[in-house]
Design a protein around this motif. Structure first.
Motif, PDB file in Angstrom:
ATOM      1  N   LYS A  95      38.659  34.539  38.286  1.00 31.44           N
ATOM      2  CA  LYS A  95      38.401  36.046  38.485  1.00 31.44           C
ATOM      3  C   LYS A  95      37.208  36.645  38.273  1.00 31.44           C
ATOM      4  CE  LYS A  95      42.423  36.651  35.431  1.00 31.44           C
ATOM      5  NZ  LYS A  95      43.179  37.145  33.902  1.00 31.44           N
ATOM      6  N   GLN A  96      35.926  35.453  37.868  1.00 34.57           N
ATOM      7  CA  GLN A  96      34.633  36.061  38.174  1.00 34.57           C
ATOM      8  C   GLN A  96      33.910  35.805  39.421  1.00 34.57           C
ATOM      9  OE1 GLN A  96      31.960  35.456  34.608  1.00 34.57           O
ATOM     10  NE2 GLN A  96      33.933  34.473  33.716  1.00 34.57           N
ATOM     11  N   ALA A  97      34.592  34.802  40.037  1.00 38.12           N
ATOM     12  CA  ALA A  97      34.363  34.475  41.567  1.00 38.12           C
ATOM     13  C   ALA A  97      32.956  34.699  42.039  1.00 38.12           C
ATOM     14  CB  ALA A  97      35.045  35.509  42.492  1.00 38.12           C
ATOM     15  N   ARG A  98      32.053  33.737  41.212  1.00 40.52           N
ATOM     16  CA  ARG A  98      30.531  33.785  41.493  1.00 40.52           C
ATOM     17  C   ARG A  98      30.102  32.487  41.144  1.00 40.52           C
ATOM     18  NH1 ARG A  98      28.351  33.623  36.318  1.00 40.52           N
ATOM     19  NH2 ARG A  98      29.605  34.136  34.728  1.00 40.52           N
TER      20      ARG A  98
ATOM     21  N   TYR B 149      27.418  25.265  42.276  1.00 43.67           N
ATOM     22  CA  TYR B 149      27.676  25.639  40.932  1.00 43.67           C
ATOM     23  C   TYR B 149      28.490  26.856  40.685  1.00 43.67           C
ATOM     24  CZ  TYR B 149      23.607  22.446  40.813  1.00 43.67           C
ATOM     25  OH  TYR B 149      23.078  21.234  41.041  1.00 43.67           O
ATOM     26  N   ILE B 150      29.621  26.658  41.340  1.00 41.42           N
ATOM     27  CA  ILE B 150      30.881  27.680  41.256  1.00 41.42           C
ATOM     28  C   ILE B 150      31.496  27.775  39.883  1.00 41.42           C
ATOM     29  CG2 ILE B 150      32.907  28.729  42.380  1.00 41.42           C
ATOM     30  CD1 ILE B 150      32.115  27.092  44.778  1.00 41.42           C
TER      31      ILE B 150
ATOM     32  N   ALA C 281      38.183  28.368  42.959  1.00 49.38           N
ATOM     33  CA  ALA C 281      38.253  27.962  41.568  1.00 49.38           C
ATOM     34  C   ALA C 281      39.667  27.911  41.428  1.00 49.38           C
ATOM     35  CB  ALA C 281      37.381  29.423  41.002  1.00 49.38           C
ATOM     36  N   GLU C 282      40.536  28.693  41.937  1.00 47.49           N
ATOM     37  CA  GLU C 282      42.018  28.525  41.842  1.00 47.49           C
ATOM     38  C   GLU C 282      42.695  27.369  42.145  1.00 47.49           C
ATOM     39  OE1 GLU C 282      44.725  31.037  41.238  1.00 47.49           O
ATOM     40  OE2 GLU C 282      43.732  32.902  41.279  1.00 47.49           O
TER      41      GLU C 282
ATOM     42  N   ARG D 160      35.630  32.751  49.186  1.00 43.21           N
ATOM     43  CA  ARG D 160      35.727  31.188  49.013  1.00 43.21           C
ATOM     44  C   ARG D 160      35.511  30.753  47.599  1.00 43.21           C
ATOM     45  NH1 ARG D 160      31.896  30.792  52.827  1.00 43.21           N
ATOM     46  NH2 ARG D 160      33.343  30.234  54.590  1.00 43.21           N
ATOM     47  N   TYR D 161      34.801  31.285  46.925  1.00 43.13           N
ATOM     48  CA  TYR D 161      34.570  30.856  45.700  1.00 43.13           C
ATOM     49  C   TYR D 161      35.869  31.102  44.453  1.00 43.13           C
ATOM     50  CZ  TYR D 161      29.555  30.775  46.150  1.00 43.13           C
ATOM     51  OH  TYR D 161      28.074  30.648  46.327  1.00 43.13           O
TER      52      TYR D 161
END
Length: 486
Positions: A428-431, A422-423, A362-363, A357-358
């Protein structure tokens, strides 16, 4: 030049203290010396003591290597507790007082302040700073207790009285009181808490009174509106939209000697990109507490990313232009060349469903130029809640991507519980953000170490006053106090 004493109430991890402690005069001498910091949280007190040790080493030109060895995990606490470091720690420890401020503990607190300030006739000018706990005033805190019959009697509504008690008894020349913006709309019964506090400041038991000034609006006190006390941190070089009520109080017998002063706005905002883009990229690990994995998550992610990338966007917000001078000042404030790598920069573990989901959110945020709501996601990534998709679905923004080219949203203590708000903006980091990234958004210097577990570190960061904003307030207060000495 005069070094002015400071007493810090409800100190938290030391955001206000850090800013004031960094203020120097034109000769480079420090303007303030903290004589007492009062805080009830054990781990925040440990953080305060460690940071005060660092300051003492800087001021005494002691050996800083043990401090950096400790915060980088190269040496244990016991192994560094010798020589200059031990002497600095003993000095620092003497002024950090772990206590729950309240009527029961007033005698001990008063006694300590008297001991630290010395005889009244020898005190000179000094400042009181601090922010009474804000849970009772915050909008989120009030919404969680809707219908709670005990809410009106919550003692946290009235902890500001401990601040007023110390004002009344010790009469500092100037005070700075910080609280959440929700204070302006908070009520107990039919009474406005903000107006109650202002009224109480006008009739302190000792007879002393204070003129309450704004730090952002240059107007006589009688002409100020409640909103004139709100400081928007993003206007002053902090990479975060943190809006707080801050009162500047000037003792009535010295007001005539002190012209009004307000903070100077930055030449533009400091963005999330300026704050955290230079941090090393990280990948989050999957949580060990996984539910049964009965979906092909790589396939779900691939399908969702295709859908996101094909989405049409009619208009995309223009990216914010960062302030050149503001970014330069922010970077100089944060930078620490003695660190071999960022400290406290380890990602949380996340459930695989949230990792996917993150990544997709983000995308989508990059595509839209703003943070999406989770209802903007493909249905395959909606949280498995019974009310998702209904018109009454609450908290559709419970997942929030921080946007590269804008200041961050407010970092609050809830970040200690989960990272959904706080995504990280890099797909690419997905966190979610690390403690250090959150600390950077709060403008803590990179060499500022938070004690305790990661949860406790996040809690401290979320509860703090941005030190870079505090330094600017400290500069105003120092100039005012110096003018009283002339």
């Amino acid at each position: 030049m005069e070094v002015f004493p400071v007493i810090d109430l409800f100190a938290g991890p030391g955001g206000l203290n850090e800013g004031f402690s960094s203020v120097r005069d034109e000769r480079g001498d420090f303007a303030f010396q903290t004589l007492a910091s009062f805080e009830m949280d054990t781990f925040a007190c440990q953080t305060l003591r460690l940071r005060a040790t660092y300051r003492e080493l800087v001021r005494s030109e002691g050996d800083l290597r043990p401090y950096f060895d400790y915060i980088e995990g190269k040496r244990t606490w016991q192994s560094v507790l010798t020589g200059d470091f031990k002497r600095a720690y003993e000095t620092a420890k003497a002024h950090v007082y772990q206590v729950e401020l309240g009527e029961r503990n007033r005698p001990a607190v008063d006694s300590f302040i008297e001991q630290q300030l010395g005889p009244e006739k020898e005190r000179g000018h000094w400042a009181l700073i601090g922010g009474p706990p804000c849970q009772a005033y915050s909008l989120a805190g009030r919404s969680r207790r809707t219908g709670d019959e005990l809410f009106a009697a919550d003692h946290k509504h009235f902890l500001y009285r401990e601040y007023l008690h110390i004002l009344s008894k010790f009469m500092p020349s100037i005070f700075v009181m910080e609280n959440v913006k929700g204070l302006l709309s908070s009520k107990v019964g039919d009474s406005s808490m903000f107006q109650t506090i202002l009224s109480d400041l006008k009739r302190l038991p000792s007879g002393v009174s204070y003129e309450i000034r704004s730090l952002v609006v240059d107007a006589a006190p009688q002409d100020l509106e409640p909103s004139d006390f709100i400081i928007r941190s993003e206007n002053y070089g902090v990479p975060q939209k943190r809006h707080r009520v801050i009162l500047l109080g000037v003792r009535s017998d010295v007001t005539g000697s002190l012209p009004r002063r307000v903070l100077n706005k930055a030449d533009g905002p400091v963005t999330v990109r300026a704050a955290i883009q230079t941090m090393p990229g990280l990948q989050a690990r999957m949580s060990k507490r996984q539910p049964t994995i009965d979906r092909d998550w790589p396939a779900v992610q691939k399908e969702a990313l295709v859908e996101v990338r094909l989405r049409d966007v009619e208009s995309k917000p223009e990216p914010v232009k960062a302030g050149t001078l503001a970014v330069d000042e922010y970077e100089a404030w944060l930078h620490e060349e003695r660190l071999s790598a960022p400290i406290q920069h380890q990602p949380r573990m996340h459930m695989v469903s949230d990792l996917v989901r993150y990544r997709v959110m983000a995308e989508l945020a990059e595509h839209l130029g703003k943070s999406p709501k989770y209802t903007d996601l493909p249905t395959s990534l909606h949280p498995e809640h019974s009310n998702v998709g209904k018109a009454s679905t609450p908290f559709t923004d419970r997942f929030r991507v921080q946007i590269w080219d804008a200041p961050a949203t407010t970092v609050v203590s809830h970040i200690a519980k989960d990272g959904h708000y706080y995504i990280h903006p890099d797909p690419k980091q997905a966190r979610s953000l690390t403690v250090r990234e959150a600390a950077r958004l709060q403008s803590f210097p990179d060499n500022y170490f938070f004690e305790g577990s990661r949860t406790q570190q996040f809690h401290q960061v979320g509860n703090a006053v941005p030190p870079l904003l505090s330094r600017q307030i400290g500069n105003v207060v120092a100039d005012m106090l110096r003018s009283l000495e002339e």
